[in-house]
Design a protein around this motif. Structure first.
Motif, PDB file in Angstrom:
ATOM      1  N   ASP A 116       6.502   7.104   3.590  1.00 60.54           N
ATOM      2  CA  ASP A 116       5.574   5.972   3.654  1.00 60.54           C
ATOM      3  C   ASP A 116       4.844   5.755   2.328  1.00 60.54           C
ATOM      4  N   LYS A 120       5.034   2.237   0.146  1.00 60.81           N
ATOM      5  CA  LYS A 120       3.815   1.536  -0.258  1.00 60.81           C
ATOM      6  C   LYS A 120       3.773   1.377  -1.781  1.00 60.81           C
ATOM      7  N   GLN A 123       5.606  -1.575  -3.059  1.00 60.40           N
ATOM      8  CA  GLN A 123       5.056  -2.877  -2.673  1.00 60.40           C
ATOM      9  C   GLN A 123       6.006  -3.635  -1.747  1.00 60.40           C
ATOM     10  N   TYR A 129       9.213  -4.084   5.622  1.00 65.36           N
ATOM     11  CA  TYR A 129       8.811  -2.670   5.638  1.00 65.36           C
ATOM     12  C   TYR A 129       9.493  -1.866   6.751  1.00 65.36           C
TER      13      TYR A 129
END
Length: 442
Positions: A116, A120, A123, A129
């Motif tokens: 994760d 992140k 971006q 996601y």
């Protein structure tokens, strides 16, 4: 040792004969992700296409760590082969297998724990996601398979056999296509199915080439006396492998930073880049593999002390790489739109337009990266992997810096990302040439 030596015979023919299976093999290896991209793009939509395509840059970065370690070890094996120091080579095989295998296990644990945080940092947009995470969760299980295949492929190529790795990649590529169609279209497994198909195919290639090598190449089997740590050999392997690993990692980390910048422009640019970079990688793969074959040629002759043959090989390799690069550049420039349409539905006009622009800007200069791959291969082979790292920093540092600077200019935008690439290649080529002229190493 009954394998092919590159220390005798016609240089150009020897290089091309050795390089051709590597070229075909690496093109097949690219099919792992390209087939995923093609089928996903046609059947699962642009969000799934962006997820699978963007995962490619991340996976390339991660596997480059293992690839760099295997390539560095392969140089040691080639030099020992050229010197006919076969017991020393076998000791190196044992130590490098343990060292790189341990790195593969640590890498697997790290990426699962930090998934994760990685997404992140890249971006990744919210609509992509979840799909990207699902895809990567499965794909990461294939890291061990990547290690097995690349280790034994590097070992066989180091002793002049580039055909067996090609055969196993061919089988894996075909199985990947069949499993993709089965899992995505028949079983409706979505992006997870694409990843499952790739991982199963990777394990088939990795385990298969390991078993085949042990059975069919008895001269490479280790004996009890080879199963011990020898500090001198370990130091040489570690130095070459570590610096080659850093070089490969820096190169792909720079690409990963570019991926993060591209992601900030939204799903359309993200999808266009994902497709175009596959075509791009596929297009310059022949010159990359020719550079790797050239590295084996130089390493064997460096070990054998044949300095004049190395110089003749450099002249031959430069001419061949220019011919390859210029020919492919012309084809990609002319057929950029048609190449994009292989992967993207014709209705996605924005994606196609962005991808064509990328290919026509970057694809016009493949001969520059061809020269750069020759520099990488040469400096690895003569035990100067640090110089390969310097050239990578110049190339990628220029690319990343210019990409961020130019893309921030409103009237340039994303075009600045594409234009930064050939500029980085050119500067690295000049640095590699000037260093060669200054320090004749053979």
């Amino acid at each position: 040792m009954n394998q092919s030596s590159l220390t005798t015979g016609n240089i150009t023919k020897s290089l091309l004969r050795f390089a051709f299976p590597m070229m075909v093999g690496n093109l097949l290896q690219q099919l792992y992700n390209i087939v995923d991209t093609l089928i996903v793009g046609q059947f699962l939509g642009k969000e799934a296409l962006a997820a699978v395509g963007s995962s490619y840059s991340l996976m390339t970065f991660l596997t480059s760590i293992l690839l760099g370690l295997c390539m560095g070890s392969g140089v040691c094996f080639s030099i020992c082969f050229g010197k006919r120091e076969y017991d020393r080579m076998k000791s190196g095989i044992f130590m490098s297998f343990v060292m790189i295998g341990g790195a593969a296990l640590l890498l697997s644990a790290a990426v699962f724990a930090g998934m994760d945080l990685i997404l992140k940092a890249l971006q990744v947009p919210g609509d992509v996601y979840g799909l990207m995470r699902d895809y990567l969760w499965v794909i990461f299980w294939g890291i061990a398979a990547t290690f097995l295949y690349n280790f034994f492929a590097s070992l066989l190529r180091a002793v002049g056999n580039s055909v067996v790795p090609l055969l196993f990649l061919g089988i894996a590529a075909l199985s990947n296509i069949g499993l993709d169609l089965l899992f995505i279209i028949c079983f409706h497994r979505g992006v997870r199915g694409a990843a499952e198909a790739t991982v199963l195919s990777q394990y088939g290639a990795g385990v298969g080439i390991m078993v085949y090598t042990m059975i069919q190449f008895p001269q490479l089997r280790l004996k009890r006396e080879n199963l011990k740590w020898q500090p001198e050999i370990l130091k040489e392997i570690f130095q070459l492998s570590f610096l080659t690993c850093i070089q490969q990692s820096v190169m792909n980390f720079g690409i990963l930073m570019i991926q993060g910048l591209v992601n900030s422009f939204g799903a359309v640019v993200m999808a266009a880049f994902s497709v175009a970079v596959k075509i791009d990688t596929f297009a310059y793969m022949p010159v990359q593999d020719f550079g790797n074959a050239f590295s084996t040629f130089v390493a064997q002759n460096y070990g054998a002390g044949k300095t004049e043959r190395i110089r003749e090989g450099i002249r031959s390799a430069v001419k061949t790489a220019f011919f390859f690069g210029a020919s492919v550049s012309a084809l990609v420039f002319v057929f950029a739109r048609q190449l994009m349409l292989i992967f993207v539905n014709p209705r996605e006009t924005e994606i196609i337009r962005e991808g064509v622009e990328y290919l026509r800007i970057e694809g016009s200069f493949y001969y520059l990266i061809g020269f750069l791959f020759l520099c990488y291969g040469y400096y690895r082979a003569v035990k100067r992997p640090g110089m390969s790292l310097v050239l990578t920093v110049i190339s990628l540092g220029t690319r990343v810096a210019l990409a961020y600077i130019l893309s921030a200019v409103p009237w340039i935008g994303v075009t600045g990302i594409w234009a930064s690439v050939p500029i980085g290649w050119l500067l690295a080529d000049l640095a590699g040439y000037l260093y060669y002229r200054r320090a004749r190493i053979e």
